[in-house]
Design an enzyme around this catalytic site. Structure first.
Site, PDB file in Angstrom:
ATOM      1  N   SER A   9      15.751  49.187  -2.114  1.00  0.00           N
ATOM      2  CA  SER A   9      15.886  49.311   0.012  1.00  0.00           C
ATOM      3  C   SER A   9      16.450  50.530  -0.344  1.00  0.00           C
ATOM      4  O   SER A   9      17.998  49.912   0.051  1.00  0.00           O
ATOM      5  CB  SER A   9      15.801  48.720   0.288  1.00  0.00           C
ATOM      6  OG  SER A   9      16.776  48.942   1.438  1.00  0.00           O
ATOM      7  N   HIS A  34      11.450  51.378  -2.307  1.00  0.00           N
ATOM      8  CA  HIS A  34      11.526  50.446  -0.469  1.00  0.00           C
ATOM      9  C   HIS A  34      11.919  51.688   0.807  1.00  0.00           C
ATOM     10  O   HIS A  34      13.366  51.746  -0.021  1.00  0.00           O
ATOM     11  CB  HIS A  34      12.072  49.255  -1.404  1.00  0.00           C
ATOM     12  CG  HIS A  34      11.620  48.606   0.315  1.00  0.00           C
ATOM     13  ND1 HIS A  34      10.258  48.004   0.603  1.00  0.00           N
ATOM     14  CD2 HIS A  34      12.529  48.205   1.290  1.00  0.00           C
ATOM     15  CE1 HIS A  34      10.168  47.173   1.684  1.00  0.00           C
ATOM     16  NE2 HIS A  34      11.766  47.282   2.336  1.00  0.00           N
ATOM     17  N   ASP A  36      12.731  51.713   4.312  1.00  0.00           N
ATOM     18  CA  ASP A  36      12.498  50.729   5.355  1.00  0.00           C
ATOM     19  C   ASP A  36      13.007  51.208   6.751  1.00  0.00           C
ATOM     20  O   ASP A  36      13.636  52.588   7.420  1.00  0.00           O
ATOM     21  CB  ASP A  36      14.139  49.522   5.351  1.00  0.00           C
ATOM     22  CG  ASP A  36      13.971  48.571   4.885  1.00  0.00           C
ATOM     23  OD1 ASP A  36      13.246  47.897   4.960  1.00  0.00           O
ATOM     24  OD2 ASP A  36      14.818  48.592   3.394  1.00  0.00           O
ATOM     25  N   MET A  38      13.658  50.962  11.347  1.00  0.00           N
ATOM     26  CA  MET A  38      13.375  50.035  12.355  1.00  0.00           C
ATOM     27  C   MET A  38      13.003  51.523  13.485  1.00  0.00           C
ATOM     28  O   MET A  38      13.726  52.466  13.196  1.00  0.00           O
ATOM     29  CB  MET A  38      14.656  49.581  11.550  1.00  0.00           C
ATOM     30  CG  MET A  38      14.727  49.047  10.731  1.00  0.00           C
ATOM     31  SD  MET A  38      16.155  48.046  10.475  1.00  0.00           S
ATOM     32  CE  MET A  38      16.389  47.991   8.483  1.00  0.00           C
ATOM     33  N   HIS A  68       7.676  50.114   4.670  1.00  0.00           N
ATOM     34  CA  HIS A  68       7.939  48.611   4.941  1.00  0.00           C
ATOM     35  C   HIS A  68       8.407  49.571   6.642  1.00  0.00           C
ATOM     36  O   HIS A  68       9.443  49.515   7.366  1.00  0.00           O
ATOM     37  CB  HIS A  68       9.155  48.293   4.705  1.00  0.00           C
ATOM     38  CG  HIS A  68       9.499  46.761   5.401  1.00  0.00           C
ATOM     39  ND1 HIS A  68      10.222  45.679   4.952  1.00  0.00           N
ATOM     40  CD2 HIS A  68       8.861  45.971   6.486  1.00  0.00           C
ATOM     41  CE1 HIS A  68      10.465  44.477   5.652  1.00  0.00           C
ATOM     42  NE2 HIS A  68       9.521  45.079   6.999  1.00  0.00           N
ATOM     43  N   MET A  70       8.788  48.633  10.452  1.00  0.00           N
ATOM     44  CA  MET A  70       9.752  47.518  11.131  1.00  0.00           C
ATOM     45  C   MET A  70       9.378  48.638  13.363  1.00  0.00           C
ATOM     46  O   MET A  70      10.254  48.442  13.341  1.00  0.00           O
ATOM     47  CB  MET A  70      11.284  46.909  11.043  1.00  0.00           C
ATOM     48  CG  MET A  70      10.973  46.120   9.581  1.00  0.00           C
ATOM     49  SD  MET A  70      12.404  46.214   9.278  1.00  0.00           S
ATOM     50  CE  MET A  70      12.525  47.410   8.052  1.00  0.00           C
ATOM     51  N   MET A 139       9.615  38.397   4.082  1.00  0.00           N
ATOM     52  CA  MET A 139      11.155  38.102   4.471  1.00  0.00           C
ATOM     53  C   MET A 139      11.668  37.095   3.638  1.00  0.00           C
ATOM     54  O   MET A 139      11.365  36.530   4.619  1.00  0.00           O
ATOM     55  CB  MET A 139      11.050  38.185   5.351  1.00  0.00           C
ATOM     56  CG  MET A 139      10.417  40.218   6.165  1.00  0.00           C
ATOM     57  SD  MET A 139      10.694  41.566   5.770  1.00  0.00           S
ATOM     58  CE  MET A 139      13.093  41.260   5.878  1.00  0.00           C
ATOM     59  N   ASP A 177      11.448  40.669   0.249  1.00  0.00           N
ATOM     60  CA  ASP A 177      12.940  41.691   1.144  1.00  0.00           C
ATOM     61  C   ASP A 177      13.206  40.873   1.503  1.00  0.00           C
ATOM     62  O   ASP A 177      13.488  40.338   1.842  1.00  0.00           O
ATOM     63  CB  ASP A 177      12.059  42.129   1.864  1.00  0.00           C
ATOM     64  CG  ASP A 177      12.600  43.486   2.504  1.00  0.00           C
ATOM     65  OD1 ASP A 177      13.927  43.385   1.474  1.00  0.00           O
ATOM     66  OD2 ASP A 177      12.281  44.185   2.884  1.00  0.00           O
ATOM     67  N   SER A 200      21.184  46.027  -0.480  1.00  0.00           N
ATOM     68  CA  SER A 200      22.471  45.907  -0.649  1.00  0.00           C
ATOM     69  C   SER A 200      23.142  45.314  -2.707  1.00  0.00           C
ATOM     70  O   SER A 200      24.156  46.157  -3.057  1.00  0.00           O
ATOM     71  CB  SER A 200      23.514  45.065   0.301  1.00  0.00           C
ATOM     72  OG  SER A 200      23.251  43.424  -0.338  1.00  0.00           O
TER      73      SER A 200
END
Ligand code: DX5
Ligand code: ZN
Length: 230
Positions: A9, A34, A36, A38, A68, A70, A139, A177, A200
């Site tokens: 990610s 990946h 993300d 948001m 992904h 969100m 998730m 994830d 991370s």
């Protein structure tokens, strides 16, 4: 079950040199990027959009990009991500008023589609749309931030979804994830996942002095996956 795919990610990457970071994880053996997204509305954080996806494609990234979403609403932004080069587009059922329509929209735009389930979101949303999903993403943390701890109840949920996928006889990836690390990836695989997002755990292993700094963490994950009893 299909082959294991590792999907770093980029939420935890160094955004000041994102192209280089993505090149490095792919050179170190990652399979999927990946991505993300948001919106500070569906989740309390704000990240990256289609322009950044397109910039990675222009930079030369040819690996699958797993977007992904969100965000809420979902539909308006789907064609933009398709044009920007997304491979997968996944979204949360809470973000769309018409889940079936959104899944069709993603596929009609030429992308692979997927539904994402928060830790407390029931799987019932899948019941009538198994024929329209290419990926199911569970998730294992609440969405919005990297670096959270894996919620153990997700293992049972993974087993349930694995069974649903196998019974359907369809080619559907099962992605996990949140909080995925070297020390839990094996049991996650054993519970049924085949696609592993890690933010991370991978980017936290950065070592600017070593151009191959992501090799060892990705290899360590693959070694653990190879131990899975399935
Ligand atoms: C969280 C994101 C994740 C996040 C995972 O909302 O969807 O992809 O980057 O980060 P880690 O692996 O650090 O839990
Ligand atoms: Zn994600």
């Amino acid at each position: 079950m299909s082959e294991n795919l590792i999907a770093p990610s980029i939420l935890s990457a160094n955004f000041a040199k994102l192209g280089e970071e993505v090149d490095n994880i792919l050179a170190s053996g990652a399979d999927i990027v990946h991505f993300d997204v948001m919106d500070n509305h569906y989740v309390p954080n704000l990240t990256i959009g289609p322009l950044v996806c397109e910039a990675l494609r222009r930079h030369g990234v040819t690996a699958p990009i797993d977007v992904h979403l969100m965000v809420k609403p979902v539909d308006r932004i789907v064609p933009d991500f398709a044009k920007a080069g997304a491979t997968y587009i996944t979204f949360h059922p809470e973000g769309s008023e018409h889940i079936d329509r959104t899944l069709q929209l993603i596929q009609n735009e030429g992308c692979k589609s997927g539904l994402v389930f928060n830790p407390a979101t029931p799987l019932s949303h899948l019941e009538y749309v198994m024929d329209k999903v290419d990926m199911i993403l569970l998730m294992s943390v609440n969405p919005g931030f990297g670096g959270q701890s894996f919620i153990p109840a997700t293992l049972d949920k993974l087993r349930q979804v694995r069974k649903m996928i196998d019974e359907s006889g369809r080619d559907i990836r099962l992605e996990i994830d949140g909080g995925v690390k070297v020390d839990n990836i094996c049991e996650i695989r054993e519970a049924g996942a085949d696609t592993f997002v890690a933010g991370s755990a991978i980017f936290g292993a950065a070592n600017e002095a070593d151009p191959h700094h992501y090799d060892s963490i990705i290899q360590a994950m693959r070694d653990e996956l190879a131990k899975a009893d399935i």
